[in-house]
Motif scaffolding. Structure first.
Motif, PDB file in Angstrom:
ATOM      1  N   TYR A 131      27.593   6.551  -6.507  1.00 21.86           N
ATOM      2  CA  TYR A 131      27.186   7.837  -6.224  1.00 21.86           C
ATOM      3  C   TYR A 131      25.640   7.738  -6.728  1.00 21.86           C
ATOM      4  O   TYR A 131      25.517   7.296  -7.685  1.00 21.86           O
ATOM      5  CB  TYR A 131      28.034   8.737  -7.094  1.00 21.86           C
ATOM      6  CG  TYR A 131      27.563  10.281  -7.080  1.00 21.86           C
ATOM      7  CD1 TYR A 131      28.091  11.066  -6.077  1.00 21.86           C
ATOM      8  CD2 TYR A 131      26.203  10.742  -7.533  1.00 21.86           C
ATOM      9  CE1 TYR A 131      27.628  12.548  -5.787  1.00 21.86           C
ATOM     10  CE2 TYR A 131      26.043  12.143  -7.336  1.00 21.86           C
ATOM     11  CZ  TYR A 131      26.601  13.117  -6.491  1.00 21.86           C
ATOM     12  OH  TYR A 131      26.311  14.348  -6.488  1.00 21.86           O
ATOM     13  N   PRO A 151      21.890   9.788  -6.768  1.00 16.08           N
ATOM     14  CA  PRO A 151      21.143  10.725  -6.714  1.00 16.08           C
ATOM     15  C   PRO A 151      19.810  10.633  -5.577  1.00 16.08           C
ATOM     16  O   PRO A 151      19.230   9.370  -5.908  1.00 16.08           O
ATOM     17  CB  PRO A 151      20.850  11.381  -7.795  1.00 16.08           C
ATOM     18  CG  PRO A 151      20.829  10.173  -8.670  1.00 16.08           C
ATOM     19  CD  PRO A 151      21.998   9.311  -8.011  1.00 16.08           C
ATOM     20  N   TYR A 179      29.509  17.385  -7.384  1.00 19.51           N
ATOM     21  CA  TYR A 179      29.485  16.311  -8.074  1.00 19.51           C
ATOM     22  C   TYR A 179      30.852  15.990  -8.723  1.00 19.51           C
ATOM     23  O   TYR A 179      31.344  14.846  -8.424  1.00 19.51           O
ATOM     24  CB  TYR A 179      28.625  16.200  -9.297  1.00 19.51           C
ATOM     25  CG  TYR A 179      28.385  15.069 -10.119  1.00 19.51           C
ATOM     26  CD1 TYR A 179      27.672  13.862  -9.574  1.00 19.51           C
ATOM     27  CD2 TYR A 179      29.149  14.753 -11.490  1.00 19.51           C
ATOM     28  CE1 TYR A 179      27.709  12.739 -10.257  1.00 19.51           C
ATOM     29  CE2 TYR A 179      29.055  13.726 -11.932  1.00 19.51           C
ATOM     30  CZ  TYR A 179      28.483  12.263 -11.463  1.00 19.51           C
ATOM     31  OH  TYR A 179      28.408  11.396 -12.034  1.00 19.51           O
ATOM     32  N   THR A 210      23.093  12.131  -2.534  1.00 11.44           N
ATOM     33  CA  THR A 210      22.538  13.610  -2.328  1.00 11.44           C
ATOM     34  C   THR A 210      21.263  13.828  -2.971  1.00 11.44           C
ATOM     35  O   THR A 210      20.838  13.245  -4.162  1.00 11.44           O
ATOM     36  CB  THR A 210      23.624  14.641  -3.191  1.00 11.44           C
ATOM     37  OG1 THR A 210      23.535  15.735  -2.797  1.00 11.44           O
ATOM     38  CG2 THR A 210      23.866  14.237  -4.549  1.00 11.44           C
ATOM     39  N   VAL A 252      21.608  18.376  -7.109  1.00 11.67           N
ATOM     40  CA  VAL A 252      22.397  18.261  -8.343  1.00 11.67           C
ATOM     41  C   VAL A 252      23.144  19.633  -8.400  1.00 11.67           C
ATOM     42  O   VAL A 252      22.963  20.485  -8.820  1.00 11.67           O
ATOM     43  CB  VAL A 252      21.734  17.990  -9.495  1.00 11.67           C
ATOM     44  CG1 VAL A 252      22.725  17.863 -10.809  1.00 11.67           C
ATOM     45  CG2 VAL A 252      20.822  16.858  -9.252  1.00 11.67           C
TER      46      VAL A 252
END
Length: 124
Positions: A105, A107, A94, A86, A89
């Motif tokens: 995961y 970012p 999350y 993703t 944030v």
């Protein structure tokens, strides 16, 4: 045997970049532009890894993963590890993603080598 990876992302630039990176590193890679398309593809083909964006229109990544898991369980197919990616944030998203206990995961933006290390760790 070539590992098959499904990239689920509505951003064309991201998905095309990841597909090229994966293919250049010996993986078979396919693109789904959203959750429903990913569901349709998972029903037709077996994948070794799902790389899914968290924020997508219609069905977000968290719901996409939940639905794919439910389908695989109902169809008595083996679970498929997932990596969520993703660019936003969002603490709530999350937390929901972490509740899924996905394999990893990442970012956005992430380093290509970091992404490949994660893929390698999960699928070899």
């Amino acid at each position: 045997m070539e590992k098959k990876i499904l990239v689920i992302d509505d951003e064309e630039l991201v998905s095309k970049s990841l597909i090229k990176l994966l293919k250049n590193n010996g993986y078979f890679a396919a693109i789904a532009r959203g959750g429903q398309e990913a569901m349709d593809m998972v029903k037709k083909e077996d994948f070794d890894l799902l790389v899914c964006d968290v924020r997508m229109p219609e069905m977000d990544g968290v719901e996409t993963i939940r639905q794919i898991r439910a389908y695989l369980e109902k169809a008595k197919k083996k679970p498929v590890p997932e990596v969520l990616i993703t660019g936003y944030v969002d603490a709530d998203k999350y937390e929901k993603a972490m509740d899924l206990e996905v394999a990893d995961y990442l970012p956005k933006p992430f380093d290509n080598n970091e992404f490949l290390r994660v893929v390698q760790k999960i699928v070899g």
